[in-house]
Enzyme design. Structure first.
Site, mmCIF file in Angstrom:
data_model
loop_
_atom_site.group_PDB
_atom_site.id
_atom_site.type_symbol
_atom_site.label_atom_id
_atom_site.label_comp_id
_atom_site.label_asym_id
_atom_site.label_seq_id
_atom_site.Cartn_x
_atom_site.Cartn_y
_atom_site.Cartn_z
ATOM 1 C CD GLU A 7 133.006 80.918 184.491
ATOM 2 O OE1 GLU A 7 132.666 79.763 184.872
ATOM 3 O OE2 GLU A 7 132.774 81.332 183.330
ATOM 4 C CB CYS A 34 126.688 80.928 181.757
ATOM 5 S SG CYS A 34 126.712 80.843 183.542
ATOM 6 C CB CYS A 43 129.728 82.524 185.507
ATOM 7 S SG CYS A 43 129.567 80.825 186.062
ATOM 8 C CB THR A 155 132.630 43.532 173.465
ATOM 9 O OG1 THR A 155 132.877 43.631 172.072
ATOM 10 C CG2 THR A 155 133.824 44.059 174.232
HETATM 11 N N1 LIG Z 1 140.733 44.662 170.266
HETATM 12 C C1 LIG Z 1 139.759 45.454 170.623
HETATM 13 O O1 LIG Z 1 139.911 46.686 170.718
HETATM 14 C C2 LIG Z 1 138.418 44.877 170.919
HETATM 15 C C3 LIG Z 1 137.458 45.678 171.530
HETATM 16 C C4 LIG Z 1 136.215 45.127 171.770
HETATM 17 C C5 LIG Z 1 135.929 43.826 171.390
HETATM 18 N N2 LIG Z 1 136.896 43.087 170.817
HETATM 19 C C6 LIG Z 1 136.607 41.714 170.388
HETATM 20 O O2 LIG Z 1 135.535 41.773 169.471
HETATM 21 C C7 LIG Z 1 134.837 40.534 169.526
HETATM 22 C C8 LIG Z 1 133.365 40.804 169.472
HETATM 23 O O3 LIG Z 1 133.080 41.469 168.264
HETATM 24 P P1 LIG Z 1 131.619 41.672 167.692
HETATM 25 O O4 LIG Z 1 131.727 42.635 166.578
HETATM 26 O O5 LIG Z 1 130.999 40.355 167.431
HETATM 27 O O6 LIG Z 1 130.896 42.227 168.969
HETATM 28 P P2 LIG Z 1 130.059 43.413 169.553
HETATM 29 O O7 LIG Z 1 129.974 44.587 168.657
HETATM 30 O O8 LIG Z 1 130.551 43.592 170.943
HETATM 31 O O9 LIG Z 1 128.634 42.701 169.664
HETATM 32 C C9 LIG Z 1 127.881 42.471 168.524
HETATM 33 C C10 LIG Z 1 126.445 42.292 168.922
HETATM 34 O O10 LIG Z 1 125.995 43.442 169.620
HETATM 35 C C11 LIG Z 1 124.734 43.856 169.093
HETATM 36 N N3 LIG Z 1 124.930 45.082 168.309
HETATM 37 C C12 LIG Z 1 126.096 45.685 167.968
HETATM 38 N N4 LIG Z 1 125.873 46.826 167.293
HETATM 39 C C13 LIG Z 1 124.524 46.939 167.191
HETATM 40 C C14 LIG Z 1 123.670 47.905 166.594
HETATM 41 N N5 LIG Z 1 124.138 49.003 165.963
HETATM 42 N N6 LIG Z 1 122.343 47.717 166.673
HETATM 43 C C15 LIG Z 1 121.845 46.630 167.299
HETATM 44 N N7 LIG Z 1 122.598 45.684 167.886
HETATM 45 C C16 LIG Z 1 123.924 45.830 167.825
HETATM 46 C C17 LIG Z 1 124.258 42.717 168.245
HETATM 47 O O11 LIG Z 1 123.612 41.838 169.136
HETATM 48 P P3 LIG Z 1 122.488 40.774 168.688
HETATM 49 O O12 LIG Z 1 123.236 39.706 167.979
HETATM 50 O O13 LIG Z 1 121.888 40.329 169.993
HETATM 51 O O14 LIG Z 1 121.516 41.475 167.794
HETATM 52 C C18 LIG Z 1 125.551 42.151 167.725
HETATM 53 O O15 LIG Z 1 125.466 40.799 167.346
HETATM 54 C C19 LIG Z 1 135.275 39.819 170.798
HETATM 55 O O16 LIG Z 1 136.030 38.705 170.432
HETATM 56 C C20 LIG Z 1 136.152 40.828 171.504
HETATM 57 O O17 LIG Z 1 137.247 40.187 172.129
HETATM 58 C C21 LIG Z 1 138.136 43.575 170.570
#
Ligand SMILES: NC(=O)c1ccc[n+]([C@@H]2O[C@H](COP(=O)([O-])OP(=O)(O)OC[C@H]3O[C@@H](n4cnc5c(N)ncnc54)[C@H](OP(=O)(O)O)[C@@H]3O)[C@@H](O)[C@H]2O)c1
Length: 309
Positions: A7, A34, A43, A155
């Protein structure tokens, strides 16, 4: 956040030569003005002061300190108020704000891209381009609508993303990354000065310029701690872009509101990193965008819990 409301910006944007028209104008707002002193003055007071005779309000502000008081204040001042015009569309427009105040946590959107056979990366976490340039631009537009963006540790290691909105106009969201043992290379784009970056870790609580280190309690689940931190920082929305481990944890803990899955239907990988999965009953719709398929899910509360009265 905390700047002048729409606003104020609207009234200030009127050119000097047209200012005399304000007192015979109709003001259209997507959210009830608000009525309280927050970070800025009410506002409703400004509208009264400017003698605006008529205000069209698309939806009520359910925030406890407003909730009808803004409209009442205008009416008490003799202003004609028309309510609930395009109410559903306005609620959708303001969904992050409503969710944030009602549930005291940010609105969470999940997003990933997968191959036709359900993989998000190749063997050994090999990153691969999946979506087309048009879809990528749409994703950057989504990023520009959110206050924060998050990825997991793997990632950050394997994709080396910068998580900015460089293919769209708009602000870069605050970046959030899990780096429990502070092992990630701080020279990576993810930590550059393009945005504030929150680093969830088990080592330290500190602030180093645009890098904010938040020490998590490792005895407790990480996601509720994160959402509480974002609430305290007034960050009302978060987009989670993977990987599947992180995305699946949001799904399993029921801490998500919407999800967009992009599928390249012409790309098959046969092996690699499997995509996360969503409950089939949360499916809402699907469409195509320049060859990529977009599937939309939502996990919103029942209508009785929304703002629609
Ligand atoms: N195509 C797509 O849209 C896309 C997008 C993103 C990534 N990717 C691909 O995905 C792959 C990675 O996948 P990812 O599943 O292994 O990886 P991620 O989710 O990026 O990483 C996993 C790690 O992050 C930590 N983590 C994730 N969630 C958690 C939670 N709720 N609480 C605590 N820690 C958590 C843990 O670390 P710690 O092990 O240290 O405990 C876990 O081992 C890569 O190859 C990437 O290229 C693809």
């Amino acid at each position: 956040y905390g700047g002048p409301h729409a606003e104020v910006n609207c009234i200030n944007s009127v050119a000097e030569v047209n200012r005399h028209l304000i007192s015979s104008s109709t003001l259209y707002v997507s959210l009830e003005p608000c009525a309280h002193f927050g970070k800025t003055p009410p506002c409703a007071d400004l509208i009264i002061e400017k003698n605006i005779p008529k205000v069209v309000v698309a939806c009520h502000d359910s925030f406890a300190q407003v909730n009808g008081c803004g409209i009442q204040k205008l009416r008490n001042a003799g202003i004609e108020v028309v309510e609930n015009i395009m109410e559903k569309a306005a609620i959708n427009l303001n969904k992050r704000f409503f969710h944030f105040h009602r549930y005291q946590k940010p609105y969470v959107t999940l997003k990933w891209a997968q191959t036709a056979d359900g993989f998000v990366a190749g063997e050994n976490f090999q990153a691969l381009p999946i979506s087309n340039a048009y879809t990528n631009r749409w994703v950057h537009k989504m990023r520009a609508s959110e206050m924060a963006i998050m990825i997991g540790t793997n990632t950050a290691i394997h994709d080396a993303p910068s998580l900015t909105t460089r293919h769209w106009v708009g602000r870069n969201p605050v970046r959030v990354v899990i780096d429990k043992q502070l092992q990630l290379n701080k020279e990576a784009d993810l930590f550059n000065e393009a945005a504030t970056t929150i680093i969830l870790n088990e080592v330290k609580e500190a602030r180093d310029g645009h890098l904010h280190y938040f020490k998590i309690n490792k005895e407790e689940h990480l996601l509720p701690q994160l959402l509480q931190l974002l609430f305290q920082k007034n960050i009302n929305s978060l987009i989670v872009e993977g990987g599947p481990a992180l995305l699946q944890s949001f799904v399993e803990e029921g801490l998500w509101n919407e999800a967009y899955i992009i599928t390249n239907e012409a790309l098959f990988l046969r092996s690699g990193v499997k995509a996360a999965s969503l409950p089939a009953d949360k499916f809402i719709s699907s469409w195509h965008m320049a060859g990529d398929k977009i599937v939309y899910y939502n996990n919103l509360p029942s209508p009785s819990e929304t703002n629609i009265t």
